[in-house]
Structures are given as structure tokens and as C-alpha cells.
Design a protein around this motif. Structure first.
Motif, PDB file in Angstrom:
ATOM      1  N   ASN A   1       0.827  -1.209   0.000  1.00  0.00           N
ATOM      2  CA  ASN A   1       0.000   0.000   0.000  1.00  0.00           C
ATOM      3  C   ASN A   1       0.864   1.262   0.000  1.00  0.00           C
ATOM      4  O   ASN A   1       0.467   2.290  -0.558  1.00  0.00           O
TER       5      ASN A   1
ATOM      6  N   GLU B   1       1.737   2.074  -3.546  1.00  0.00           N
ATOM      7  CA  GLU B   1       0.610   2.704  -4.249  1.00  0.00           C
ATOM      8  C   GLU B   1       0.430   4.160  -3.818  1.00  0.00           C
ATOM      9  O   GLU B   1       0.193   5.047  -4.644  1.00  0.00           O
ATOM     10  N   LEU B   2       0.532   4.413  -2.516  1.00  0.00           N
ATOM     11  CA  LEU B   2       0.388   5.773  -2.000  1.00  0.00           C
ATOM     12  C   LEU B   2       1.507   6.673  -2.529  1.00  0.00           C
ATOM     13  O   LEU B   2       1.283   7.847  -2.866  1.00  0.00           O
ATOM     14  N   ASP B   3       2.698   6.101  -2.626  1.00  0.00           N
ATOM     15  CA  ASP B   3       3.852   6.835  -3.169  1.00  0.00           C
ATOM     16  C   ASP B   3       3.588   7.226  -4.624  1.00  0.00           C
ATOM     17  O   ASP B   3       3.854   8.353  -5.044  1.00  0.00           O
ATOM     18  N   LYS B   4       3.039   6.280  -5.401  1.00  0.00           N
ATOM     19  CA  LYS B   4       2.744   6.552  -6.819  1.00  0.00           C
ATOM     20  C   LYS B   4       1.775   7.713  -6.967  1.00  0.00           C
ATOM     21  O   LYS B   4       1.896   8.541  -7.863  1.00  0.00           O
ATOM     22  N   LYS B   5       0.782   7.774  -6.070  1.00  0.00           N
ATOM     23  CA  LYS B   5      -0.204   8.866  -6.123  1.00  0.00           C
ATOM     24  C   LYS B   5       0.440  10.225  -5.888  1.00  0.00           C
ATOM     25  O   LYS B   5      -0.125  11.258  -6.242  1.00  0.00           O
ATOM     26  N   HIS B   6       1.611  10.216  -5.265  1.00  0.00           N
ATOM     27  CA  HIS B   6       2.310  11.472  -4.992  1.00  0.00           C
ATOM     28  C   HIS B   6       3.567  11.599  -5.846  1.00  0.00           C
ATOM     29  O   HIS B   6       4.597  12.115  -5.411  1.00  0.00           O
TER      30      HIS B   6
ATOM     31  N   ASP C   1       5.728   9.415  -7.033  1.00  0.00           N
ATOM     32  CA  ASP C   1       6.933   8.627  -6.720  1.00  0.00           C
ATOM     33  C   ASP C   1       8.019   9.480  -6.084  1.00  0.00           C
ATOM     34  O   ASP C   1       9.206   9.286  -6.334  1.00  0.00           O
TER      35      ASP C   1
END
Length: 862
Positions: A459, A462-467, A469
Motif C-alpha cells: 500500500n 501505491e500511496l507513493d505513486k499517487k504522490h 513517486d
């Protein structure tokens, strides 16, 4: 400094590097231009001095060429011993064998080390600048530490995995094996440029073969020198490097004399402690055959000290280790950082604590912490690093709990409360230079399931990708929360031993709970649940005992008023019951009854914690070979962070993993596993719960950059990639005639269309190659009479503009009349300027002066 009894030459007391070769059993200084070049038939003595926070660190090395004589090797060892005595035992001494040098030795030669055939005895001397009658093939190996060995001029010397330099004096052809990495190609190019600039005065030309099909003319020259190639090239030869399990296998031996016999007795294995070393004796520390250390106690006798190298070599022979095993001789009180870090604790004589924060049973270290303002942290990034602070903790927080393997938002009213049966994601957002930056904490409960811990990591990705990377990812193990994590919860951080914060709790909460509260202000306070029994108490802290009827604030004799105030704030969160403050020694019977009766507990006097200044270490990580391999970068700087690498920075209390943009997916995915393996196999027996922080290239926080001297935040946008450096070399096309005489063999007597000297397909003519053929030089092997004297390249086009060939890599006397040598780039056409620098003249001149100079240097226009 001279010594009448030792035949030592005069040694300058100065910082930096000094090198001598052994000639006729005497130390003869090597010219500075030849530093980094070693003859295989010789031995050398190397002295290096640098400033440190503790004064001056001195390293003494003797280097053994593979073809050197026993007499020369003996003489070099004797000179090092004499130099050590003359320097009063302050240096760390090293025995270096060709091809197996220590990281410390390799760090002196940033561009790489070149091994040359021959030596003094064979009449070879160090090459002077601007000598071009050269024909040799260099085999270049290594990514972080590069060495180039002179090999036979034959295709049989090549393999698919390495870089090879065909050095023809005025022309250097870099041939990159098809299995080479970008880092190896870059290091090869750096070495080629170093040869061009230092040995050839900047006048040699560099051509690159990345793909033989794209560089037919360079291959033609190579074939004229090496002959036609028959058969397939050899496969890549893997580097033989020690893995971390081997390095972790440390054993300590006591060396002493008994009845005129030398006795070597094993006394300890990992983890080692400093008190094993007695000042009256000498010891050998064997790091799994990877490296041998000899420690010489201050009070050991002179004969023992003199025999240090001899005993170490004898030890290597007795153990059946390779004769090339690195040896480091260390004097009591002048230990190297690498030696000290093999011990679980290392305390300097004026300090009470060892490396890192070591808590002794029954004692509590008091940590004074100041509240920072952001301006101070930005002005002093080294402070941010030392205090482990990204910012002043005034940013925004979002918290999620992992539930059914998914992220569930946590009620903001309960932010700061963490349960040992759960895993949490904490996203911290702060502004820097008007732009948001992110730190993503992955908090892992001690009792959380393996599935939940895995889901937490997935998770987080995924959270990193939303920001974008860009988040700094921090793995936090319960109980090992870093300083910044404490600060962002403003004194409200409470760690519950077990249970969960989910709505449907499977087990009821305990009726009686005991919390230990540590901290003096909002920035450094944490409450941790401990077993609810009297033995958990400690006279130095405040404890909260929560029961169904009341909440006791138990104040130990050693706690401060500030600590009591912070405990009161935490008590309001832990319990809604009435609060009763009780002092140690004045407890009511109900208090002891709730804890199951009185029992002994720690009551020693508090001591002030002192931390040895830990020298951070930087490593390049790789486990592609199936074994976990790390290459240390000594005396590191920002330049050592390669875009195609994963790097590990160990600051003892934290492990940073820096992920380059071009690193491969395998290394990125295995980065955290590599860090865990590093902690697990560390010789000092490190704490496996040490926080692991994942940092992306270009998104480095202050507490990372502060460990680097003079960090340049614009480096990643301004630094040239391998392809850009290669393009800077230019191309060659449609030369009227090229004749290169190699041993009286004419490569070509007709027009050759040199379409791709640098291995790219652009159409511009190569400034470097043409300048080679447009200048007469008495020491050149080129036939200048074949040149077209009316070359258009030396004539301005009428508007004060010259072609790049006339300006790049030219000395002042080679420039056309009227050209300002400090502004060569000014005379380029707009098209040439944009192709070389990747920007317009207007953009270029708006940059800071130092950046302009750097780019001009890289492009041969300085």
C-alpha cells in the motif's frame, strides 16, 4: 622531516597525497602527473593526510606490483614502518597488493588506477605529458572503483562484460562490451578523459564504440591495430568480491610470546567488544579472510610492533588465505573508522558512551533536544542530519491503518495512538521552496501478521505513486520510532503493546495498563506500554498506571519538571479517570496492589548520554549475483551517488537507501531486503529494528543531504548523463584524408567517411578528432604533410563566429587571433552552441558562473 638512521627522504608535512616508488632500494618521488599509474614490476609507498573533526588522519600504504621483487617488497615494508615511527605512530598502515587494493587506497584515485607493464628495472619511466608514441590496450574493470590493466594487443584480451581502451597516443578508442552497465561505461569514459587531460595535455581525441554496427570506422582502426577478429568474444568475467556473510565472520586473536615462541590464540568472535583489546599486547582481527587487521597496544614492546606486517603475512599463510589479502596495521588510539565499526561498542577515551545510543540495563540515557526553526535547519543541513530532523515537524499528517489488507483512514482524534497488533501508514507533507515534499512512514506493530506487514509495504508503494513517486519511505519498527516521527505527533505519541485500534476488537483491553513516558517537550515525547508489574519501573522516568478506578502519575526521583508536565498531557489521552500524582517512595498500597505487589526495579542515578561522532559510511548495493555484495565508497561525496545504482548510507541510528532514477527494477525491489541483510550480517551485531529510509533521487530530505559536504540540489538537472558526456566528444564526417601511422602501417590512404567517432549518429564534425589532424606536433605520429592547409575550420565566417573544431580543447596559442580564451563558447554559432550545451546562449549566461565553468570544462571549452 628526515631521519638520519633510516635513509628516509624528506617528507613534507602537508595535506593530500604523496607517492614514492622504490628504486634501487630507495624511495624516489613520483611526479604528481603520474599519480594513479603504477608499474607492475615496482613497489610504491603512499602517504595520505586529511583533516577530520578530531585533527589529522594519516594513512600509510605500501603497494606491491605483481611482478615486483621480494627485495623491493621488503624495502617498501621497512620504509612504511620507519615512516610510522617518524610520524610517532599516528598513521594507519596498509599492505596493498595489485588488483586487491583497499577501498581507502582506491578512494585517492577518483578517475581510476592504471597498471602498466614493466617498471624501473626494465627501463620504463612514468609517461610525461604530451608524449604520443604509445600503443597499448587497457582492460577497465569496476563501477565504483575503476582499475585499468595493460593487456596483450589482441582481440583475445576482450570480453563481453567489460570496457577496453585502445590507447594510440593521440587517439583513445573506448570499446564497451555489450553486457556493460551505464556506470561501467561512465567510469571508463572518466578514465579516458583523465588520460587525455593529464597524460596528453588535453590533446588526445576520444572515440566510443557502444555498438560495433554504429561505429564501422572506429572498428576499422581497431582491426588495423589488433588484426581481424576470429570467433566469438569471451563471456563476461564476474568480479570476485567478498559477500556480507564472509565479512561478518570476525575473529579476534591474541598474539604473544611464550618461552621464545610466538603464540596466536583465538579469544573471541562476533560481536566483539572494545575491552577485549589490552594495551600491553598485540592482536590480529581476521575479517573472514577478506581483510586482516593488526592492532598494536600502546604498551606492547617495540619488537612486537616492528613485526606487525610479518606476523600478519605469516597468519595469512597459516590460514591458507590468498597472498593478496589486504592487511591494515593499527596503533592503539589511532584506529581507523572501519576497524572501530567491527566492534559492538567503541568508546573514545573522553566519552562515556559508544557508537549510537546504547541503553544499559537499569539506566536511562537522558536526551536533551532543542526545538528547531526551519530557517536554522535549512541554513545548516548538517544539523538536520545529526538531529535526524527533516523539518520543524509543522507539516500536515494523514494516518491509515491496514485492515483486511487495505488502507482504512484513522480518526484524526486518535492520531498518535499506535497498537502493536496493527500496521499503519503515516503520510507527512511539508512545503520546501514552495513545493510539497512527502515522508511516508510504515509503522509495523510487533504483533502484526506477516500478511499485514506485506500489505503495509504494498500500500505504501501505491500511496507513493499517487504522490509522483517522490515520497521518502521510512520503515519504522515498533519501539524504534525516529526523532522526526516523535516530533510530528506533538507529544501525543502512545505505543500500546498489543491489541488493535479497529472498531471490532477481538480481545478486550486490559483492566490495568502501565506506560513509561520519556520526553521533555512536544518534539521528543513518547509513551510506551510496558508490562504492568513493579519491576518495569525506573527511578529516572514518569510512569502512568491506568486502572478502572484511577490513573496514577508515578514520578521517579530522577525525573524533571518538564517530564512530569509532558506525562500529564499523555495521561489525559490514556485515561479519562481521575489523575493522582504520586512520588517515588510515597506510594499508596493500592498502587502496589494494582502492579501485583512490590518488587525490585532499576533505581541507579541518571547519566547524561554522550554519543561518539559516528562516521557515516556509503555503499553501492548489489545482489544480482545471488550474493549480497556491497562496495564501500570512502571519503564519499554527492558525485558518488550514481543514477543507475541503489546506494546505502549507514549513519548508525538510521539506514538510508538512495534509489537512482536509472537503477534497475531488481535492485529497487530488493533494496529494503538488502538493508535488512546488511544489518543482519554487520560484524558489530546491529539492532535489526534500526529504521530503514528509502530516498528517491531528486527528492532527498535535509536529514539525508546534511551528511554530504556541499550538497548541490541542482546536480540532477545540471549534471551530464553518460550519453550527454559522449555527445560532447562530437563526431567526425568527411575528412579529406586521414593517415595514422602505427608502426609504419598505414591504416588508410584514401578518403574515409568517419561518421561516428563518439558512437552517435549526429551530423556535426568532431572537434576533437579534427583538431588532432589539423595541428602539427613534433611528438605526434600523424603525418601532417597530408593535411589540407586551407582548412575552412580556421577561418571565421564573417560574423566573429568560428566552428567548434577551432575552439574546443585548444590551448591559448592554438586559438585564432582575437579570440578571448576565457569566452571560447561565445564564438560558437547558435546552432553549435545549442547542440553542445543543450540550451541557448541567453539561458547559459543566466546560470551562475560556477555552473557555466563546469559545463565549459565538460565540453572542452574552458
Amino acid at each position: 622531516m628526515t631521519d638520519g638512521d633510516t635513509n628516509l627522504p624528506t617528507i613534507e608535512r602537508r595535506l593530500g597525497l604523496q607517492i614514492w616508488s622504490i628504486e634501487n632500494m630507495k624511495m624516489v618521488p613520483v611526479p604528481e602527473k603520474a599519480y594513479g599509474t603504477f608499474f607492475e614490476g615496482d613497489c610504491y609507498v603512499i602517504l595520505h593526510s586529511k583533516r577530520t573533526s578530531r585533527g589529522t588522519a594519516v594513512d600509510l600504504h605500501y603497494w606491491i606490483g605483481k611482478d615486483s621483487s621480494q627485495d623491493e617488497q621488503g624495502a617498501a615494508a621497512v620504509y612504511v614502518t620507519q615512516l610510522d615511527a617518524a610520524l610517532r605512530g599516528s598513521p594507519v598502515q596498509h599492505r596493498e597488493v595489485q588488483g586487491h587494493e583497499s577501498e581507502t587506497f582506491q578512494s585517492y584515485f577518483r578517475s581510476g588506477i592504471i597498471y602498466k607493464k614493466g617498471g624501473v628495472a626494465s627501463g620504463f619511466k612514468h609517461v610525461e605529458t604530451n608524449m604520443y608514441n604509445i600503443k597499448r590496450l587497457l582492460h577497465v574493470k569496476g563501477k565504483k572503483h575503476v582499475s585499468a590493466t595493460e593487456v596483450a594487443l589482441s582481440w583475445d584480451s576482450f570480453n563481453k562484460g567489460d570496457v577496453f581502451l585502445l590507447d594510440l597516443g593521440k587517439v583513445l578508442i573506448q570499446w564497451n562490451g555489450p553486457n556493460c552497465s551505464i556506470a561501467e561505461k561512465s567510469r571508463g569514459l572518466a578514465l579516458a578523459r583523465s588520460i587525455r587531460d593529464s597524460e596528453r595535455g588535453g590533446r588526445a581525441q576520444i572515440g566510443i564504440v557502444d555498438n560495433e554496427k554504429d561505429s564501422p570506422d572506429l572498428i576499422k582502426i581497431m582491426k588495423m591495430v589488433l588484426g581481424e577478429r576470429r570467433g566469438e568474444l569471451r563471456e563476461a568475467i564476474p568480479d570476485t568480491k567478498a559477500d556480507e556473510l564472509q565479512k561478518a565472520n570476525v575473529r579476534l586473536y591474541h598474539v604473544y610470546e611464550k618461552d621464545s615462541d610466538l603464540v596466536v590464540q583465538e579469544i573471541a568472535t562476533r560481536p566483539l567488544t572494545q575491552d577485549l583489546l589490552q594495551h600491553e599486547d598485540c592482536y590480529i582481527l581476521d575479517q573472514g579472510g577478506f581483510k586482516i587487521y593488526v592492532w598494536r597496544g600502546k604498551a606492547s614492546n617495540q619488537e612486537e610492533k616492528k613485526a606487525a606486517f610479518t606476523r600478519a603475512v605469516g597468519f595469512i599463510q597459516a590460514k591458507g588465505y590468498s597472498p593478496s589479502t589486504n592487511i591494515e596495521v593499527i596503533n592503539d588510539g589511532a584506529e581507523s573508522a572501519m576497524f572501530k565499526q567491527l566492534f559492538q561498542r567503541w568508546t573514545e577515551k573522553d566519552e562515556t558512551q559508544g557508537l549510537g545510543k546504547v541503553y544499559t540495563v537499569g539506566k536511562t540515557a537522558k536526551v536533551e533536544q532543542v526545538k528547531f526553526d526551519t530557517v536554522q535547519l535549512h541554513a545548516r543541513p548538517e544539523l538536520a542530519a545529526e538531529q535526524r530532523m527533516v523539518d520543524d515537524a509543522s507539516g500536515n499528517i494523514e494516518v491509515w491503518r491496514i485492515e483486511d489488507l487495505q488502507m482504512q483512514p484513522v480518526d484524526p482524534k486518535t492520531y498518535g495512538q499506535f497498537y502493536g497488533g496493527d500496521c499503519y501508514l503515516v503520510l507527512y507533507t511539508y512545503l520546501r521552496s514552495g513545493r510539497p515534499h512527502y515522508v511516508l512512514y510504515m509503522w509495523q506493530g510487533r504483533h502484526a501478521s506477516v500478511d499485514e506487514i506485506t500489505a503495509c509495504a504494498l500500500n505504501a508503494i501505491e500511496l507513493d505513486k499517487k504522490h509522483g513517486d517522490e515520497a521518502v519511505q521510512v520503515r519504522v519498527t515498533m519501539g524504534k520510532e525516529p526523532a522526526h516521527f516523535l516530533a510530528i505527533f506533538k507529544g501525543r505519541l502512545i505505543i500500546y503493546e498489543g491489541g488493535t485500534s479497529r472498531a471490532q476488537k477481538s480481545t478486550p483491553e486490559p483492566a490495568i495498563r502501565l506506560f513509561q513516558v520519556r520526553g521533555t517537550n512536544e518534539m521528543n515525547t513518547k509513551a510506551t506500554e510496558v508490562p504492568a508489574r513493579a519491576s518495569s519501573l525506573n527511578s529516572n522516568d514518569v510512569f502512568l498506571l491506568a486502572t478502572n478506578q484511577v490513573c496514577y502519575l508515578w514520578c521517579g526521583k530522577g525525573c524533571s519538571g518538564d517530564e512530569r508536565e509532558m506525562a500529564k498531557m499523555v495521561a489525559d489521552i490514556v485515561s479519562r479517570r481521575d489523575k493522582h500524582t504520586i512520588l517515588e517512595g510515597q506510594e499508596p498500597a493500592e498502587f502496589w496492589e494494582a502492579l501485583g505487589g512490590k518488587a525490585p526495579y532499576a533505581s541507579e542515578k541518571r547519566f547524561q548520554e554522550q554519543i561518539t561522532h559516528y562516521q557515516p559510511r556509503l555503499f553501492e548495493c548489489s545482489n544480482q549475483t545471488g550474493r549480497f555484495i556491497m562496495t564501500e565508497v570512502v571519503d564519499f561525496c554527492q558525485e558518488d551517488l550514481d543514477e543507475d545504482d541503489v546506494m546505502l548510507l549507514d549513519t548508525w541510528e538510521e539506514i538510508f537507501l538512495w534509489v537512482g532514477k536509472a537503477s534497475n527494477a531488481y535492485e529497487r525491489n530488493e533494496a529494503v531486503a538488502s538493508a535488512k541483510e546488511y544489518l543482519k550480517t554487520h560484524p558489530a551485531g546491529r539492532d535489526l529494528a534500526t529504521p530503514i529510509i528509502l530516498v528517491k533521487q531528486g527528492c532527498e530530505p535535509l536529514n539525508f543531504t546534511g551528511w554530504f559536504n556541499a550538497w548541490d540540489p541542482y546536480k540532477w538537472s545540471d549534471g551530464k548523463s553518460y550519453e550527454e558526456m559522449k555527445n560532447c566528444l562530437g563526431d567526425v564526417s568527411a575528412l579529406s584524408e586521414i593517415t595514422v601511422d602505427l608502426n609504419n602501417i598505414s591504416l588508410s590512404k584514401r578518403t574515409i567517411s568517419m561518421t561516428n567517432l563518439a558512437g552517435s549518429n549526429t551530423s556535426g564534425a568532431s572537434p576533437e578528432y579534427k583538431s588532432h589532424f589539423n595541428h602539427d606536433d613534433s611528438s605526434s605520429y600523424a603525418d601532417s604533410s597530408t593535411y589540407n592547409n586551407s582548412s575552412p575550420y580556421t577561418v571565421p565566417n564573417g560574423s566573429g563566429v568560428y566552428s567548434r573544431e577551432v575552439l574546443m580543447n585548444k590551448t591559448v596559442d592554438e586559438l585564432p587571433e582575437g579570440v578571448d580564451p576565457t569566452k571560447k563558447e561565445f564564438y560558437l554559432s547558435d546552432a553549435d552552441f545549442h547542440e553542445i550545451f543543450g540550451k541557448s546562449k541567453e539561458e547559459f549566461y543566466q546560470m551562475p558562473k560556477w555552473k557555466q565553468q563546469n559545463e565549459k570544462k565538460q565540453c572542452g571549452l574552458f
